[in-house]
Motif scaffolding. Structure first.
Motif, PDB file in Angstrom:
ATOM      1  N   MET A  15      21.481 -10.301  42.022  1.00  0.00           N
ATOM      2  CA  MET A  15      22.517  -9.116  41.644  1.00  0.00           C
ATOM      3  C   MET A  15      22.866  -8.315  42.791  1.00  0.00           C
ATOM      4  O   MET A  15      23.951  -7.901  42.961  1.00  0.00           O
ATOM      5  N   CYS A  43      26.189  -9.158  44.307  1.00  0.00           N
ATOM      6  CA  CYS A  43      27.356  -9.100  43.446  1.00  0.00           C
ATOM      7  C   CYS A  43      28.401  -8.210  43.800  1.00  0.00           C
ATOM      8  O   CYS A  43      27.788  -7.036  44.066  1.00  0.00           O
ATOM      9  N   VAL A  58      30.560  -8.248  37.885  1.00  0.00           N
ATOM     10  CA  VAL A  58      29.950  -9.043  36.988  1.00  0.00           C
ATOM     11  C   VAL A  58      31.024  -9.138  35.931  1.00  0.00           C
ATOM     12  O   VAL A  58      31.596  -8.289  35.269  1.00  0.00           O
ATOM     13  N   GLU A  95      21.348  -7.881  32.178  1.00  0.00           N
ATOM     14  CA  GLU A  95      22.250  -8.129  33.418  1.00  0.00           C
ATOM     15  C   GLU A  95      23.356  -6.853  33.476  1.00  0.00           C
ATOM     16  O   GLU A  95      23.553  -6.535  34.638  1.00  0.00           O
ATOM     17  N   LYS A 134      21.554  -3.782  34.222  1.00  0.00           N
ATOM     18  CA  LYS A 134      21.124  -3.640  35.669  1.00  0.00           C
ATOM     19  C   LYS A 134      22.379  -3.497  36.737  1.00  0.00           C
ATOM     20  O   LYS A 134      22.423  -2.859  37.609  1.00  0.00           O
ATOM     21  N   ALA A 135      23.543  -4.134  36.195  1.00  0.00           N
ATOM     22  CA  ALA A 135      24.863  -3.869  37.310  1.00  0.00           C
ATOM     23  C   ALA A 135      25.137  -2.620  37.071  1.00  0.00           C
ATOM     24  O   ALA A 135      25.501  -1.856  38.367  1.00  0.00           O
ATOM     25  N   ARG A 136      25.096  -2.121  35.969  1.00  0.00           N
ATOM     26  CA  ARG A 136      25.733  -0.714  35.904  1.00  0.00           C
ATOM     27  C   ARG A 136      24.871   0.302  36.614  1.00  0.00           C
ATOM     28  O   ARG A 136      25.314   1.239  37.274  1.00  0.00           O
ATOM     29  N   ILE A 185      27.820  -1.522  39.976  1.00  0.00           N
ATOM     30  CA  ILE A 185      28.497  -2.702  40.117  1.00  0.00           C
ATOM     31  C   ILE A 185      29.437  -2.868  39.012  1.00  0.00           C
ATOM     32  O   ILE A 185      28.899  -2.789  37.720  1.00  0.00           O
ATOM     33  N   VAL A 201      31.394  -3.810  35.646  1.00  0.00           N
ATOM     34  CA  VAL A 201      31.124  -4.875  34.652  1.00  0.00           C
ATOM     35  C   VAL A 201      32.494  -5.277  33.754  1.00  0.00           C
ATOM     36  O   VAL A 201      32.921  -4.268  33.337  1.00  0.00           O
TER      37      VAL A 201
END
Length: 57
Positions: free
Chosen positions: A1, A4, A7, A22, A25-27, A31, A33
Motif C-alpha cells: 500500500m 498506492c 484505493v 485495507e 490502512k489507506a485512510r 490515501i 479511498v
C-alpha cells in the motif's frame, strides 16, 4: 500500500473484513479511498485533492 496513489473499493467487497482493513490502512496513510471507479477524479482534480489548489497550475 505504500506505493498506492488511491484505493478503489470493488462493488460487493465493501463488507469484507479484508477490504475494511485495507480501507482503514489507506485512510490512516492519508490515501484517498473511492467507493466507485466513477468517483475517481481526473489527473488535475486528483492533484488538487492531494496537494491543494494553491500547488496545482
Amino acid at each position: 500500500m505504500k506505493r498506492c496513489d488511491a484505493v478503489v473499493v470493488v462493488a460487493g467487497s465493501e463488507k469484507s473484513e479484508g477490504t475494511q482493513g485495507e480501507i482503514e490502512k489507506a485512510r490512516s496513510m492519508k490515501i484517498p479511498v473511492f467507493e466507485s471507479i466513477d468517483l475517481v477524479p481526473g489527473a488535475n482534480e486528483y492533484l488538487v485533492l492531494i496537494f491543494g489548489s494553491e500547488h496545482v497550475a
